[in-house]
Design an enzyme around this catalytic site. Structure first.
Site, PDB file in Angstrom:
ATOM      1  N   SER A 156       0.827  -1.213   0.000  1.00  0.00           N
ATOM      2  CA  SER A 156       0.000   0.000   0.000  1.00  0.00           C
ATOM      3  C   SER A 156       0.861   1.262   0.000  1.00  0.00           C
ATOM      4  O   SER A 156       0.561   2.231  -0.701  1.00  0.00           O
ATOM      5  CB  SER A 156      -0.940   0.006   1.217  1.00  0.00           C
ATOM      6  OG  SER A 156      -1.883  -1.037   1.136  1.00  0.00           O
ATOM      7  N   GLY A 206      -6.348  -5.278  -3.204  1.00  0.00           N
ATOM      8  CA  GLY A 206      -6.824  -4.574  -2.017  1.00  0.00           C
ATOM      9  C   GLY A 206      -5.781  -3.619  -1.453  1.00  0.00           C
ATOM     10  O   GLY A 206      -6.100  -2.511  -1.028  1.00  0.00           O
ATOM     11  N   ASP A 207      -4.521  -4.056  -1.479  1.00  0.00           N
ATOM     12  CA  ASP A 207      -3.432  -3.189  -1.023  1.00  0.00           C
ATOM     13  C   ASP A 207      -3.335  -1.949  -1.905  1.00  0.00           C
ATOM     14  O   ASP A 207      -3.120  -0.836  -1.420  1.00  0.00           O
ATOM     15  CB  ASP A 207      -2.094  -3.931  -1.062  1.00  0.00           C
ATOM     16  CG  ASP A 207      -2.091  -5.192  -0.220  1.00  0.00           C
ATOM     17  OD1 ASP A 207      -2.876  -5.255   0.743  1.00  0.00           O
ATOM     18  OD2 ASP A 207      -1.307  -6.106  -0.529  1.00  0.00           O
ATOM     19  N   ALA A 208      -3.481  -2.152  -3.215  1.00  0.00           N
ATOM     20  CA  ALA A 208      -3.396  -1.034  -4.154  1.00  0.00           C
ATOM     21  C   ALA A 208      -4.544  -0.058  -3.948  1.00  0.00           C
ATOM     22  O   ALA A 208      -4.365   1.164  -4.027  1.00  0.00           O
ATOM     23  CB  ALA A 208      -3.397  -1.549  -5.592  1.00  0.00           C
TER      24      ALA A 208
END
Length: 337
Positions: A60, A290-292
């Site tokens: 992230s 999801g991290d992105a």
């Protein structure tokens, strides 16, 4: 500033037979047990193996830095080993423009994560190794103090709650005392199911809470919210209304649902944001999506953007990452802020 478990992703395409062999579910994230240990060597010996800087929080922060552009806008802390994989992580963070201040463990190897990509869906098996050895004492180093003091937003994936809650609470207390923003991600159903006390310790400090639909459902089921997790909007509203250590700002809860709409709850209201669909022929790998999303969201939050813009940036960043292998991105970011 992000604080988490730095891991070197060992990524490869696998068959359903491999998932079955290691008793791994599609689109899951688990901690490695003894039975999983051979998978790292097996993946490395397959053709097409990729080594990518990983770990949820680190991903992230890398994406946020990429979208913000100017180097040095982000920082990251976690524990690595004094080995070749650790040097690889250092080099990746530096080349991405992230100020990485790793704690280094001379006795334990750098953590790794097996990324099993099957028909575009990813399953993760994390062997924390050195990442599991982060100590609160690292936050007393001069550079760590400087990073904490100069940062305005702090982010941690729930995975770090299995390592050093004390370190996280030291940072969250600083955030509350100085009217800064703390963001938390539930990260995986097993965090909610087996580390409930740690989640409960961190949640009161969280100004922003992120998770996907399976994690939201797990939280609702565990705590008897939203028809045991079946009503995600109700779960989001309940989490948003839970007590906070600081009353300066209302908590914002963000539930992503892959290609379905993103749910945002704040101050008793739910807003849904549609996701622009991506053709199945363009999907390469959901690892890091999801991290992105969080990285894109945080990049715009840092710039003072409203929630709609933050969500839009998150959707855009996730769409870029799933068209590539691993949590990687082009050299230049062409997002129109």
């Amino acid at each position: 500033m992000g604080m988490g478990n730095p891991l070197l992703d060992i990524s490869n395409d696998v068959t359903e037979e491999i998932l079955s062999k290691y008793d791994v579910k599609v689109d899951s994230a688990i901690l490695a047990e003894e039975k999983h240990m051979p998978i790292y060597k097996e993946l490395a010996e397959m053709s097409g193996v990729q080594y990518i800087a990983g770990g949820a929080t680190q991903n992230s922060i890398r994406v946020a830095q990429w979208m913000m552009g100017e180097a040095g806008q982000t920082a990251y802390m976690g524990c690595i080993g004094k080995d070749a994989f650790g040097e690889q992580l250092k080099g990746c963070a530096t080349s991405d423009g992230v100020l990485a201040h790793y704690m280094e463990d001379e006795a334990t190897p750098t953590g790794t994560c097996a990324v099993l990509v099957c028909k575009g869906e990813r399953s993760l098996i994390a062997n924390l190794a050195a990442a599991n050895n982060f100590k609160e004492t690292h936050l007393e180093t001069d550079l760590a103090k400087e990073i904490i003091e100069s940062s305005e937003i702090y982010y941690s994936a729930g995975f770090f709650l299995t390592v050093s809650v004390e370190s996280l609470l030291k940072v969250t207390n600083h955030a509350v005392e100085n009217n800064k923003i703390f963001c938390l991600n539930f990260s995986a159903p097993f965090i909610i199911d087996f580390f409930g006390d740690q989640v409960a310790a961190a949640l009161p400090y969280a100004d922003y809470v992120f998770c996907n639909e399976s994690e939201a459902e797990a939280y609702g089921k565990k705590h008897g919210l939203g028809d045991d997790g079946k009503d995600l909007e109700a779960v989001a509203l309940k989490v948003a209304a839970m007590p906070k250590t600081s009353g300066v700002r209302a908590r914002t809860v963000v539930f992503t649902q892959g290609s379905k709409c993103t749910i945002v709850a704040k101050e008793g209201k739910v807003t849904k944001y549609d996701v622009t669909p991506l053709g199945p022929d363009l999907l390469v790998d959901t690892n890091g999506a999801g991290d992105a999303f969080v990285g894109g969201f945080l990049a715009m939050l840092t710039k003072g953007a409203d929630i709609a813009k933050c969500v839009d940036a998150g959707h855009w960043a996730a769409s870029v990452i799933i068209q590539r292998s691993g949590c990687t991105f082009p050299e230049a970011c062409d997002y129109k802020a």
